[in-house]
Write a protein that holds these residues in place. Structure first.
Motif, short mmCIF file in Angstrom:
data_model
loop_
_atom_site.label_atom_id
_atom_site.label_comp_id
_atom_site.label_asym_id
_atom_site.label_seq_id
_atom_site.Cartn_x
_atom_site.Cartn_y
_atom_site.Cartn_z
N LEU A 4 -5.50 -4.28 -14.18
CA LEU A 4 -5.06 -5.45 -14.07
C LEU A 4 -4.11 -5.69 -15.17
CD1 LEU A 4 -5.21 -8.58 -12.95
CD2 LEU A 4 -6.83 -8.82 -14.64
N ASP A 5 -2.67 -6.11 -14.66
CA ASP A 5 -1.78 -6.34 -15.82
C ASP A 5 -1.29 -5.24 -16.70
OD1 ASP A 5 -1.42 -9.01 -14.46
OD2 ASP A 5 -2.45 -9.83 -15.84
N GLY A 6 -1.30 -3.85 -16.29
CA GLY A 6 -1.58 -2.81 -17.18
C GLY A 6 -2.44 -2.48 -17.75
N ARG A 7 -3.75 -3.06 -17.84
CA ARG A 7 -5.07 -2.81 -18.67
C ARG A 7 -5.99 -2.20 -17.66
NH1 ARG A 7 -9.15 -6.21 -19.63
NH2 ARG A 7 -8.13 -8.20 -18.87
N VAL A 8 -6.58 -1.08 -17.76
CA VAL A 8 -7.61 -0.34 -17.16
C VAL A 8 -8.92 -0.95 -17.42
CG1 VAL A 8 -8.86 1.55 -16.56
CG2 VAL A 8 -6.34 1.71 -17.27
N LEU A 9 -9.33 -1.40 -15.93
CA LEU A 9 -10.77 -2.08 -16.26
C LEU A 9 -12.04 -1.37 -16.00
CD1 LEU A 9 -9.87 -5.44 -14.24
CD2 LEU A 9 -9.53 -5.02 -16.61
N THR A 10 -13.16 -1.62 -16.58
CA THR A 10 -14.08 -0.85 -16.53
C THR A 10 -15.09 -1.68 -15.60
OG1 THR A 10 -14.99 -1.75 -18.54
CG2 THR A 10 -14.15 0.25 -18.51
N ALA B 40 -4.75 -19.01 -13.66
CA ALA B 40 -3.53 -19.16 -13.08
C ALA B 40 -2.24 -18.31 -13.75
CB ALA B 40 -3.37 -20.76 -13.05
N GLY B 41 -1.48 -18.40 -13.24
CA GLY B 41 -0.39 -17.58 -13.72
C GLY B 41 0.36 -16.37 -13.01
N ALA B 42 0.94 -15.46 -13.57
CA ALA B 42 1.46 -14.30 -13.03
C ALA B 42 0.74 -13.22 -13.34
CB ALA B 42 2.70 -13.95 -13.33
N HIS B 43 0.05 -12.14 -12.38
CA HIS B 43 -0.74 -11.06 -12.53
C HIS B 43 -0.53 -9.95 -11.45
CE1 HIS B 43 -3.06 -13.68 -15.40
NE2 HIS B 43 -3.28 -14.51 -14.46
N THR B 44 -0.75 -8.86 -11.84
CA THR B 44 -0.68 -7.63 -10.98
C THR B 44 -1.59 -6.91 -11.05
OG1 THR B 44 1.88 -7.76 -10.73
CG2 THR B 44 0.67 -5.68 -10.45
N LEU B 45 -2.39 -6.41 -9.96
CA LEU B 45 -3.68 -5.78 -9.78
C LEU B 45 -3.09 -4.52 -9.14
CD1 LEU B 45 -6.80 -5.81 -10.32
CD2 LEU B 45 -6.94 -6.33 -7.73
N VAL C 271 0.90 -1.10 -0.06
CA VAL C 271 0.07 0.13 0.06
C VAL C 271 0.91 1.38 -0.03
CG1 VAL C 271 -1.79 1.33 1.31
CG2 VAL C 271 -1.87 -1.25 1.37
N VAL C 272 0.61 2.04 -1.08
CA VAL C 272 1.45 3.36 -1.11
C VAL C 272 0.36 4.38 -1.14
CG1 VAL C 272 3.21 4.93 -1.94
CG2 VAL C 272 3.50 2.31 -2.17
N GLY C 273 0.13 5.21 -0.18
CA GLY C 273 -1.09 6.34 -0.17
C GLY C 273 -2.28 5.54 -0.57
N SER C 274 -2.83 6.11 -1.60
CA SER C 274 -4.27 5.47 -1.87
C SER C 274 -4.16 4.27 -3.08
CB SER C 274 -5.35 6.46 -2.66
OG SER C 274 -4.53 7.12 -3.73
N ARG C 275 -2.87 3.79 -3.27
CA ARG C 275 -2.77 2.77 -4.40
C ARG C 275 -2.55 1.53 -3.49
NH1 ARG C 275 -0.72 3.70 -9.49
NH2 ARG C 275 0.81 2.03 -9.23
N TYR C 276 -3.28 0.45 -3.95
CA TYR C 276 -3.01 -0.84 -3.32
C TYR C 276 -2.87 -2.21 -4.56
CZ TYR C 276 -5.98 1.45 0.50
OH TYR C 276 -6.44 2.50 1.31
N THR C 277 -1.75 -2.72 -4.24
CA THR C 277 -1.11 -3.36 -5.35
C THR C 277 -1.07 -4.71 -4.82
OG1 THR C 277 0.10 -1.48 -6.02
CG2 THR C 277 0.84 -3.78 -6.62
N THR C 278 -1.34 -5.67 -5.60
CA THR C 278 -1.41 -7.21 -5.34
C THR C 278 -0.86 -8.01 -6.57
OG1 THR C 278 -3.47 -7.42 -3.89
CG2 THR C 278 -2.66 -9.22 -4.91
N SER C 279 0.03 -8.51 -6.41
CA SER C 279 0.83 -9.54 -7.28
C SER C 279 0.63 -10.96 -7.05
CB SER C 279 2.28 -9.19 -7.50
OG SER C 279 2.37 -7.75 -7.97
N VAL C 280 0.41 -11.80 -7.80
CA VAL C 280 0.33 -13.09 -7.63
C VAL C 280 0.88 -13.88 -8.63
CG1 VAL C 280 -1.78 -12.97 -6.58
CG2 VAL C 280 -1.84 -13.45 -8.91
N ALA C 281 1.55 -14.99 -8.37
CA ALA C 281 1.92 -16.22 -9.46
C ALA C 281 1.53 -17.55 -8.81
CB ALA C 281 3.59 -16.24 -9.16
#
Length: 829
Positions: free
Chosen positions: A794-800, A819-824, A757-767
């Motif tokens: 998600l993975d650099g793509r803005v979701l709506t 399954a796989g590697a992802h970052t949100l 968590v950095v300020g208002s940004r919440y980051t999760t990475s999974v593999a």
């Protein structure tokens, strides 16, 4: 980890799956333990003790006491003072699968080549883990038969053949020796090494009222003998030699004991390397990085070793109901083999129901699936023999099969109330423990194996333990105190959870009738729970209900936290906490008050009973690892992760393992071991207590409050692999920059999770490995309640499109992936 103070007051264990050795950190073996007064230490191979201890001497000078003790993963090491001009160290370990312990004395000669004499003393005590020494127990530990000792030209041989009153004939044997042939050997009762052999009974003239263990070399029930072996050591100049002494034995006679000795001495060096490697392999799972909380990171890391140390196996368990020691009948049946996670050393090393049901949460968090599965199998097998397949789960099973408490039988108390010989909580928790293993492993075969017993568990409770039909089970719960109503809070909470978990398994098995029954009943009881159990006068939950009329009783017991600690699985969704948010948060905050929780410099954990509570109105200001774990997990379920909230209790759990203020900044006893009871207003540190009044120096279930808190709550790992699903929705504690875990075992594979968590940004990475077996993966993050989500990437793509739901933890934002590697990255305001 090492410690060098008060070593004679600190106990330690070296353990394997078929044997363990409990001594003191100065390298000696004093009497300790209370189940069998003073006899719970020494070297054991369940279900029997072999020796009280072993001692080493060089050139007629006894080695020790140690100056430093080191607790290692799978072994113990002692730095010993120079003896007879030689440098000395000792390493103890127990190879897995061998009914024997190894003691390696390393002797270094700093001078010219010389011959030295090595002396080894051993004092036998062949006896079972049951019977105990309590008044009224039949047979009693005082009926212990005397041992016979012999020297066979190579080893010391101890035997104990015969029968206790009313018990079957036994053939206990222990053999002590090395790979070398001694120069001499002798036997006799006087061999205690450097210790004088003083026997404490509590009644001897001039005896202190509460002696420390170091004042007692034996207890009142000891009827062992001893012996001495001497060897010639040829020590080259500047050279070292390690002599491996083995203590091995069997409850199947001398031939079997000799075979175990041969296995132990086959290649001790290779066996030690294998033992270390096996413990390193356990350590490699759930590798945490908690830069904001290294204390808890270390607690989880060492908790893995505690669970492994307590994992044991025994064979040929003769299942007999002793009715709290009042009888010793012929066995009702036999369990050929049982593996379990023992509750604690030295007095609770055997099989328990409720301990395992809490320890299971820690076990799955750190990837130790097999032992806890086997434990549940053992409970089922023993319970079905003992209770004629009624579905009641037994409470406590000694490793010979003797059962003190846990039979499906009842009697009438003098006041007309029902006296139960079992605890309801263990039966209602069992299906949830099966479901937990199923969700983390995806093992449908294990679920199916345990399913029939799980159905019988809850059918029995519904049919036989709800006489008034109000939905609240009757019987004893985990608080074993008088003055409570017939319907206990913890039984009710875990009954609701168990019904939902059984419904989930029934649905997966296409058992529509069981699903409909369990799911509907759970919903009906849950809907009425808060209105019945919330005790508004104290802003807490009632401990029990008095019949008739469901009259609330509030005695401030720790079980008041179970409505917040229990997590439900409802319609495929995880529901953290049974209590509604307002009541749950209020109750948790109230328990942080000094009435319920300790304050520094003693442990800040949760009391068994708050001030002014209890049947006698005095309360029990004693802090247990379990009570503190319940508070820890409750806080986490309601998003209360801060320093004055959950962290207060995770640190209370971790402190005794490493450096607690009450012991001057040193561990409670063994470095890295979580004890049963922490220094408390009503009970001081273990190392200050007497030889028979100490709690366990290592207990398994307290690891629930650290491992589950981090892996399940902080990292947000919510597997439902039985249904092919995995949700990862972290919640990083306030004030910590990040939390991550690598090589977390799930199903047939592993996953890595990192959250920050950095300020208002919440980051999760999974593999997530495909071998995990999750067809569907949701990745997310938990943000504070009331937040507005402004951006999800998600993975650099803005979701709506994303999913959000408010739970007791906060606002959980998730998106589906695979399954796989992802970052949100979630941005919220």
């Amino acid at each position: 980890m090492s410690v060098s103070t008060r070593l004679a007051d600190r106990r330690e264990v070296s353990a394997g799956t078929r044997a363990y050795s409990i001594g003191f950190e100065d390298g000696r073996f004093y009497a300790n333990g209370w189940h069998i007064t003073g006899e719970m230490g020494g070297v054991w191979t369940p279900p029997m003790k072999m020796v009280d201890g072993v001692w080493f001497g060089l050139d007629d000078q006894w080695v020790g006491p140690a100056t430093t003790f080191t607790s290692g993963w799978g072994y113990s090491r002692y730095d010993l003072p120079d003896t007879a001009g030689l440098e000395v160290a000792r390493t103890d370990f127990v190879p897995d699968g061998v009914r024997g312990a190894l003691f390696g004395l390393t002797v270094t000669n700093p001078g010219a080549a010389r011959i030295a004499k090595l002396s080894v003393d051993a004092h036998s005590e062949l006896m079972g883990q049951y019977p105990w020494g309590f008044t009224g127990v039949m047979p009693n530990a005082s009926d212990n038969l005397p041992d016979t000792g012999a020297y066979d030209g190579k080893n010391l041989v101890f035997t104990d053949d015969g029968a206790l009153p009313g018990a079957p004939v036994h053939h206990y044997a222990a053999v002590v020796g090395t790979a070398a042939t001694p120069t001499t050997g002798q036997v006799g009762s006087q061999f205690y090494g450097a210790q004088p052999g003083h026997r404490c009974t509590g009644t001897e003239p001039g005896a202190p009222a509460d002696p420390k263990p170091s004042a007692c070399d034996d207890g009142p029930f000891g009827k062992g003998t001893g012996g001495r072996l001497t060897y010639k050591l040829d020590l080259p100049a500047g050279g070292s030699q390690t002599i491996w002494l083995a203590v091995a034995g069997s409850d199947q006679g001398l031939t079997s004991a000799r075979g175990e000795l041969a296995k132990a001495l086959a290649d001790p060096g290779a066996a030690l390397a294998a033992k270390k490697a096996s413990r390193e392999a356990l350590s490699s799972m759930t590798q945490l990085s908690l830069p904001g909380d290294p204390l808890v990171q270390d607690a989880v890391q060492w908790g893995k070793q505690n669970i492994a140390d307590l994992t044991q196996t025994a064979t040929d368990l003769q299942i007999r109901w002793t009715n709290q020691g009042k009888q010793f009948p012929a066995p009702s049946g036999t369990v050929a083999k049982a593996t379990w996670i023992g509750a604690g050393f030295p007095d609770y090393p055997w099989i328990f129901g409720t301990d395992a049901e809490y320890t299971a949460f820690a076990s799955v968090s750190v990837g130790q699936f097999e032992a806890i599965k086997d434990h549940l199998r053992a409970l089922r097998d023993v319970s079905d023999i003992l209770n004629n397949r009624s579905g009641v789960v037994t409470h406590e099973v000694v490793s010979d099969g003797s059962i003190w408490f846990g039979q499906d039988s009842r009697s009438t108390n003098p006041d007309g109330s029902t006296a139960y010989n079992f605890n309801t909580d263990e039966t209602v928790k069992f299906p949830s423990t099966v479901a937990l293993l199923w969700r983390w492993t995806g093992d449908d075969r294990f679920r199916d194996e345990m399913y029939d017993f799980s159905v019988r568990n809850l059918r029995y409770v519904t049919r036989s333990l709800d006489v008034d039909g109000d939905g609240w089970p009757e019987g004893l719960g985990n608080v074993e105190r008088t003055g409570m109503g017939t319907e206990k809070l913890d039984n009710t909470v875990y009954y609701i959870r168990g019904l939902y978990d059984l419904a989930d398994m029934a649905k997966a098995r296409h058992d529509g009738a069981t699903f409909a029954w369990a799911n509907n009943l759970a919903r009906q009881i849950r809907d009425r729970f808060d209105g019945t159990w919330w005790y508004a006068a104290a802003s807490q939950y009632a401990d029990s209900l008095m019949d008739p009329g469901d009259v609330q009783s509030f005695q401030k017991h720790w079980i008041g936290q179970t409505p917040m600690e229990a997590e439900l699985q409802v319609n495929g969704r995880t529901v953290p906490g049974l209590a509604p948010f307002a009541h749950g948060s209020t109750a948790l905050a109230g328990r942080e008050d000094p009435c319920y929780s300790g304050t520094a410099p003693l442990s800040t954990g949760l009391f068994h009973t708050g001030c002014g509570g209890g049947a006698n109105g005095l309360g029990e200001k004693v802090i247990f690892g379990l009570t503190t774990s319940i508070q820890s997990i409750g806080e986490g379920n309601y998003g209360r992760l801060g320093a004055g909230q959950q962290q207060r209790y995770t640190h209370a759990l971790a402190d005794p393992m490493f450096a607690e203020p009450a012991t001057g900044g040193t561990p409670d006893e063994q470095p890295g071991a979580m004890p049963e009871i922490f220094p408390s207003p009503d009970q001081g540190a273990n190392i200050d207590r007497c030889w028979t009044c100490r709690s366990m120096f290592m207990q398994a279930w307290g690891n629930y409050g650290t491992a589950w808190a981090v892996v399940h709550q902080w990292l947000g790992i919510q597997p439902d692999l039985g249904n092919g699903q995995l949700v990862v929705v972290p919640q990083v504690p306030a004030g910590q920059p990040s939390a991550s875990g690598r090589h977390i075992r799930l199903g047939g594979g592993f996953a890595d999770v990192a959250a920050s968590v950095v300020g208002s940004r919440y980051t999760t990475s999974v593999a997530v490995d495909r071998a995990v077996g999750a067809d569907k993966v949701w990745i997310g993050h938990t943000v504070p309640r009331g937040s507005t989500v402004t951006r999800v990437v998600l993975d650099g793509r803005v979701l709506t499109d994303w999913t959000s739901r408010t739970t007791n933890r906060g606002l959980e934002v998730t998106v589906p992936t695979k399954a796989g590697a992802h970052t949100l990255v979630v941005t919220a305001s």
